[in-house]
Design a protein around this motif. Structure first.
Motif, PDB file in Angstrom:
ATOM      1  N   VAL A 105       0.853  -1.206   0.000  1.00 38.04           N
ATOM      2  CA  VAL A 105       0.000   0.000   0.000  1.00 38.04           C
ATOM      3  C   VAL A 105       0.886   1.253   0.000  1.00 38.04           C
ATOM      4  CG1 VAL A 105      -1.794   1.289   1.229  1.00 38.04           C
ATOM      5  CG2 VAL A 105      -1.868  -1.217   1.197  1.00 38.04           C
ATOM      6  N   GLY A 106       1.886   1.270   0.899  1.00 35.68           N
ATOM      7  CA  GLY A 106       2.792   2.426   0.960  1.00 35.68           C
ATOM      8  C   GLY A 106       3.524   2.637  -0.359  1.00 35.68           C
ATOM      9  N   ASN A 107       4.009   1.525  -0.929  1.00 35.88           N
ATOM     10  CA  ASN A 107       4.745   1.629  -2.194  1.00 35.88           C
ATOM     11  C   ASN A 107       3.852   2.157  -3.315  1.00 35.88           C
ATOM     12  OD1 ASN A 107       6.999   0.658  -0.973  1.00 35.88           O
ATOM     13  ND2 ASN A 107       6.771  -1.456  -1.700  1.00 35.88           N
ATOM     14  N   LEU A 108       2.597   1.704  -3.328  1.00 32.19           N
ATOM     15  CA  LEU A 108       1.702   2.158  -4.394  1.00 32.19           C
ATOM     16  C   LEU A 108       1.478   3.670  -4.290  1.00 32.19           C
ATOM     17  CD1 LEU A 108      -0.168   1.824  -6.785  1.00 32.19           C
ATOM     18  CD2 LEU A 108      -2.011   1.169  -5.227  1.00 32.19           C
ATOM     19  N   LEU A 109       1.215   4.148  -3.070  1.00 32.19           N
ATOM     20  CA  LEU A 109       0.994   5.593  -2.910  1.00 32.19           C
ATOM     21  C   LEU A 109       2.231   6.357  -3.393  1.00 32.19           C
ATOM     22  CD1 LEU A 109      -0.787   5.510   0.578  1.00 32.19           C
ATOM     23  CD2 LEU A 109      -1.841   6.126  -1.601  1.00 32.19           C
ATOM     24  N   GLY A 110       3.423   5.833  -3.053  1.00 27.45           N
ATOM     25  CA  GLY A 110       4.658   6.477  -3.495  1.00 27.45           C
ATOM     26  C   GLY A 110       4.759   6.473  -5.013  1.00 27.45           C
ATOM     27  N   ARG A 111       4.441   5.335  -5.613  1.00 27.54           N
ATOM     28  CA  ARG A 111       4.483   5.199  -7.072  1.00 27.54           C
ATOM     29  C   ARG A 111       3.567   6.221  -7.750  1.00 27.54           C
ATOM     30  NH1 ARG A 111       5.367   1.171 -10.939  1.00 27.54           N
ATOM     31  NH2 ARG A 111       6.453  -0.064  -9.412  1.00 27.54           N
ATOM     32  N   LEU A 112       2.437   6.518  -7.085  1.00 31.83           N
ATOM     33  CA  LEU A 112       1.482   7.465  -7.657  1.00 31.83           C
ATOM     34  C   LEU A 112       1.810   8.911  -7.275  1.00 31.83           C
ATOM     35  CD1 LEU A 112      -1.834   5.458  -7.038  1.00 31.83           C
ATOM     36  CD2 LEU A 112      -0.465   5.569  -9.128  1.00 31.83           C
ATOM     37  N   ALA A 113       2.979   9.100  -6.651  1.00 29.36           N
ATOM     38  CA  ALA A 113       3.437  10.440  -6.233  1.00 29.36           C
ATOM     39  C   ALA A 113       2.483  11.056  -5.215  1.00 29.36           C
ATOM     40  CB  ALA A 113       3.629  11.349  -7.443  1.00 29.36           C
ATOM     41  N   LEU A 114       1.963  10.220  -4.324  1.00 27.15           N
ATOM     42  CA  LEU A 114       1.081  10.715  -3.260  1.00 27.15           C
ATOM     43  C   LEU A 114       1.809  10.579  -1.923  1.00 27.15           C
ATOM     44  CD1 LEU A 114      -2.185   9.010  -4.564  1.00 27.15           C
ATOM     45  CD2 LEU A 114      -1.832  11.476  -4.333  1.00 27.15           C
ATOM     46  N   PRO A 115       1.543  11.474  -0.968  1.00 27.84           N
ATOM     47  CA  PRO A 115       2.275  11.423   0.309  1.00 27.84           C
ATOM     48  C   PRO A 115       1.787  10.289   1.207  1.00 27.84           C
ATOM     49  CG  PRO A 115       0.640  13.166   0.357  1.00 27.84           C
ATOM     50  CD  PRO A 115       0.598  12.591  -1.038  1.00 27.84           C
ATOM     51  N   VAL A 116       2.665   9.812   2.093  1.00 29.45           N
ATOM     52  CA  VAL A 116       2.281   8.730   3.008  1.00 29.45           C
ATOM     53  C   VAL A 116       2.388   9.153   4.474  1.00 29.45           C
ATOM     54  CG1 VAL A 116       2.847   6.825   1.453  1.00 29.45           C
ATOM     55  CG2 VAL A 116       4.628   7.774   2.906  1.00 29.45           C
ATOM     56  N   SER A 117       2.874  10.361   4.719  1.00 26.99           N
ATOM     57  CA  SER A 117       2.952  10.848   6.104  1.00 26.99           C
ATOM     58  C   SER A 117       3.030  12.363   6.101  1.00 26.99           C
ATOM     59  CB  SER A 117       4.175  10.261   6.811  1.00 26.99           C
ATOM     60  OG  SER A 117       5.344  10.710   6.162  1.00 26.99           O
ATOM     61  N   ILE A 118       2.871  12.923   7.295  1.00 22.47           N
ATOM     62  CA  ILE A 118       2.931  14.390   7.403  1.00 22.47           C
ATOM     63  C   ILE A 118       3.412  14.751   8.800  1.00 22.47           C
ATOM     64  CG2 ILE A 118       0.499  14.609   8.165  1.00 22.47           C
ATOM     65  CD1 ILE A 118       0.372  17.169   6.418  1.00 22.47           C
ATOM     66  N   ASP A 119       4.176  15.832   8.878  1.00 24.59           N
ATOM     67  CA  ASP A 119       4.591  16.340  10.191  1.00 24.59           C
ATOM     68  C   ASP A 119       3.759  17.569  10.504  1.00 24.59           C
ATOM     69  OD1 ASP A 119       6.357  15.272  11.967  1.00 24.59           O
ATOM     70  OD2 ASP A 119       8.096  15.613  10.655  1.00 24.59           O
ATOM     71  N   ILE A 120       3.044  17.543  11.618  1.00 20.30           N
ATOM     72  CA  ILE A 120       2.272  18.741  11.948  1.00 20.30           C
ATOM     73  C   ILE A 120       2.726  19.258  13.309  1.00 20.30           C
ATOM     74  CG2 ILE A 120       0.250  18.271  10.523  1.00 20.30           C
ATOM     75  CD1 ILE A 120      -1.155  17.054  12.892  1.00 20.30           C
ATOM     76  N   ASP A 121       2.588  20.575  13.518  1.00 18.40           N
ATOM     77  CA  ASP A 121       3.053  21.135  14.788  1.00 18.40           C
ATOM     78  C   ASP A 121       2.032  20.849  15.888  1.00 18.40           C
ATOM     79  OD1 ASP A 121       0.990  22.995  14.574  1.00 18.40           O
ATOM     80  OD2 ASP A 121       2.265  24.507  13.626  1.00 18.40           O
ATOM     81  N   LYS A 122       2.397  21.218  17.114  1.00 22.97           N
ATOM     82  CA  LYS A 122       1.582  20.880  18.300  1.00 22.97           C
ATOM     83  C   LYS A 122       0.162  21.450  18.187  1.00 22.97           C
ATOM     84  CE  LYS A 122       3.826  18.297  21.159  1.00 22.97           C
ATOM     85  NZ  LYS A 122       3.331  16.961  20.945  1.00 22.97           N
ATOM     86  N   ALA A 123       0.066  22.713  17.705  1.00 26.34           N
ATOM     87  CA  ALA A 123      -1.251  23.351  17.627  1.00 26.34           C
ATOM     88  C   ALA A 123      -2.138  22.604  16.624  1.00 26.34           C
ATOM     89  CB  ALA A 123      -1.093  24.807  17.219  1.00 26.34           C
ATOM     90  N   ALA A 124      -1.537  22.237  15.479  1.00 24.70           N
ATOM     91  CA  ALA A 124      -2.309  21.509  14.462  1.00 24.70           C
ATOM     92  C   ALA A 124      -2.690  20.120  14.980  1.00 24.70           C
ATOM     93  CB  ALA A 124      -1.513  21.405  13.171  1.00 24.70           C
ATOM     94  N   GLU A 125      -1.771  19.532  15.753  1.00 33.33           N
ATOM     95  CA  GLU A 125      -2.041  18.213  16.327  1.00 33.33           C
ATOM     96  C   GLU A 125      -3.254  18.277  17.257  1.00 33.33           C
ATOM     97  OE1 GLU A 125       1.513  16.001  17.530  1.00 33.33           O
ATOM     98  OE2 GLU A 125       0.357  15.392  19.283  1.00 33.33           O
ATOM     99  N   GLN A 126      -3.336  19.378  18.013  1.00 34.83           N
ATOM    100  CA  GLN A 126      -4.485  19.569  18.914  1.00 34.83           C
ATOM    101  C   GLN A 126      -5.779  19.687  18.094  1.00 34.83           C
ATOM    102  OE1 GLN A 126      -4.237  19.333  22.264  1.00 34.83           O
ATOM    103  NE2 GLN A 126      -6.462  19.284  22.064  1.00 34.83           N
ATOM    104  N   ARG A 127      -5.703  20.467  17.017  1.00 39.12           N
ATOM    105  CA  ARG A 127      -6.903  20.644  16.180  1.00 39.12           C
ATOM    106  C   ARG A 127      -7.274  19.319  15.503  1.00 39.12           C
ATOM    107  NH1 ARG A 127      -4.091  25.374  14.739  1.00 39.12           N
ATOM    108  NH2 ARG A 127      -3.512  24.541  12.701  1.00 39.12           N
ATOM    109  N   PHE A 128      -6.257  18.532  15.138  1.00 36.91           N
ATOM    110  CA  PHE A 128      -6.497  17.213  14.523  1.00 36.91           C
ATOM    111  C   PHE A 128      -7.238  16.316  15.528  1.00 36.91           C
ATOM    112  CE2 PHE A 128      -4.754  12.846  13.619  1.00 36.91           C
ATOM    113  CZ  PHE A 128      -5.338  12.656  12.375  1.00 36.91           C
ATOM    114  N   ALA A 129      -6.753  16.316  16.777  1.00 37.41           N
ATOM    115  CA  ALA A 129      -7.392  15.496  17.819  1.00 37.41           C
ATOM    116  C   ALA A 129      -8.828  15.973  18.063  1.00 37.41           C
ATOM    117  CB  ALA A 129      -6.570  15.550  19.096  1.00 37.41           C
ATOM    118  N   ASP A 130      -9.023  17.306  18.090  1.00 37.38           N
ATOM    119  CA  ASP A 130     -10.378  17.841  18.311  1.00 37.38           C
ATOM    120  C   ASP A 130     -11.317  17.392  17.196  1.00 37.38           C
ATOM    121  OD1 ASP A 130      -9.552  19.088  20.592  1.00 37.38           O
ATOM    122  OD2 ASP A 130      -9.337  21.087  19.675  1.00 37.38           O
ATOM    123  N   ALA A 131     -10.806  17.451  15.973  1.00 38.47           N
ATOM    124  CA  ALA A 131     -11.644  17.059  14.834  1.00 38.47           C
ATOM    125  C   ALA A 131     -11.983  15.573  14.915  1.00 38.47           C
ATOM    126  CB  ALA A 131     -10.915  17.363  13.524  1.00 38.47           C
TER     127      ALA A 131
END
Ligand SMILES: NC(=O)c1ccc[n+]([C@@H]2O[C@H](COP(=O)([O-])OP(=O)(O)OC[C@H]3O[C@@H](n4cnc5c(N)ncnc54)[C@H](O)[C@@H]3O)[C@@H](O)[C@H]2O)c1
Length: 364
Positions: free
Chosen positions: A295-321
């Motif tokens: 699955v990871g390799n396929l996403l890479g092959r299609l030039a799609l991202p497989v992870s993201i780094d978000i800061d603490k504030a965004a992480e809080q908003r992610f958890a709230d959502a």
């Protein structure tokens, strides 16, 4: 019980939705819309879409309809707002559209969503036709009758289930090359393939890395993705199950989109959601490591991202959502996890911590 009345009415409206997928379909509109209710058509598109495909669409419509008008809307999500909805209704009134006028939604998913919702409520419902012009709209947004606009609080907050009379999928209307953001549609094809169609997944794996599928291959992928979505939809056309398989990757994607606002597009967010759910599934030993890597390799092959780094504030908003999602689903965060390529389950009790960690590309 002695009922005074006990009737079952067939209230499906419209009674049928015809889906045609063919390269050059728009040029052959007369073969598809064989008995329009009147000689009047109005097509709705933003300025970019008008510049890209306006001539082809307008000429095709004029071969079938006597009077053809156009409504110009804003681009992307800007059209998919309460204000955009109000504008559309007023334009339909200004042009004196009636129930015998055929409305054409020409554009990406934002356009088909917004126009479909306006069609569902104008004069209590008028017919409309989808002419999707992005890959996301061709394989996903235009299929299934889900139409909506956003409010400031939430995406797709106001909407309806209202199918078009026709969905005309013409890959010739897609941008010439599948550049970003149109590659985003490949994330939706990966979604449906991973949880329900192993053969389609294998077909995606045979695409050249980061390249553009040849027209013939793209046509095949579109048809197969539409069929895979329809197969899942037939079981639950009105989303009685809020956590159905088609949400794969989307629990995370919607929370990420909410946390980052316009900082991330839907396609990459879905790809990250697919990768995150896959990691959790491998971690829980629901999915083998080798399949997880596929699955990871396929996403890479299609030039799609497989992870993201978000800061603490965004992480809080992610958890709230995500917590909001938990409320909707009666206190439990249920996430679609792949169990093998082409199969998935709805796993209960996935934690916010698991998802927050896994979007970074690691588990626990
Ligand atoms: N109803 C559903 O079941 C469903 C499913 C998936 C996505 N969606 C919705 O679809 C929307 C995303 O749709 P999208 O990815 O198609 O993007 P979009 O509709 O938001 O934007 C597409 C952009 O591409 C441009 N564009 C469209 N066709 C073009 C063409 N042929 N050539 C050049 N430019 C072109 C448009 O001008 C616009 O700026 C989101 O709002 C999402 O919620 C709905």
């Amino acid at each position: 019980m002695q009922a005074e009345l006990n009737l079952t009415l067939n209230v499906g409206r419209p009674a049928a939705c015809t889906i045609v997928m063919a390269r050059g379909a728009v040029q052959n509109l007369a073969e598809i819309i064989t008995s329009p209710p009147s000689r009047r058509a109005i097509w709705v598109a933003d300025a970019t879409v008008q510049a890209a495909v306006g001539n082809v669409v307008d000429t095709a419509l004029r071969r079938v309809f006597g009077t053809v008008d156009v409504i110009t809307i804003e681009r992307g999500e800007r059209a998919k707002t309460l204000a955009g909805f109000g504008f559309l209704i007023e334009e339909l009134e200004r042009l004196r559209a009636d129930r015998r006028t055929t409305i054409f939604a020409v554009g990406g998913g934002s356009t088909t969503d917004a126009v479909g919702f306006a069609a569902s409520s104008y004069l209590r419902g008028i017919p409309y036709v989808c002419l999707p012009t992005t890959l996301t709209a061709q394989v996903d947004a235009a299929i299934g009758g889900k139409v909506a606009v956003n409010t400031t609080a939430a995406k797709n907050a106001v909407g309806a289930f209202y199918h078009p009379s026709h969905v005309i999928i013409d890959p010739a209307l897609l941008p010439v090359q599948l550049e970003i953001p149109d590659r985003d549609g490949l994330a939706e094809i990966t979604k449906v393939a991973t949880i329900s169609d192993g053969a389609l997944f294998a077909r995606l794996e045979s695409l050249p890395t980061g390249g553009h599928p040849a027209p013939r291959v793209l046509d095949e992928l579109i048809s197969r993705a539409v069929m895979a979505k329809l197969a899942l939809l037939t079981k639950d056309p009105f989303e009685a199950e809020l956590d159905r398989l088609l949400n794969f990757g989307h629990e995370t994607a919607h929370a990420l989109e909410k946390a980052l606002g316009h900082g991330i597009r839907h396609g990459p967010a879905v790809a990250i959601g697919i990768a995150a759910a896959t990691r959790i599934s491998v971690d829980r030993r629901l999915l083998g490591e080798a399949e997880g890597r596929r699955v990871g390799n396929l996403l890479g092959r299609l030039a799609l991202p497989v992870s993201i780094d978000i800061d603490k504030a965004a992480e809080q908003r992610f958890a709230d959502a995500l917590r909001q999602v938990m409320l909707v689903r009666a206190g439990s965060l249920r996430v679609v996890l792949p169990t093998r390529i082409g199969h998935g389950v709805i796993a209960p009790a996935v934690t916010i911590e698991e998802l927050t960690t896994s979007i970074r590309g690691v588990v626990r």
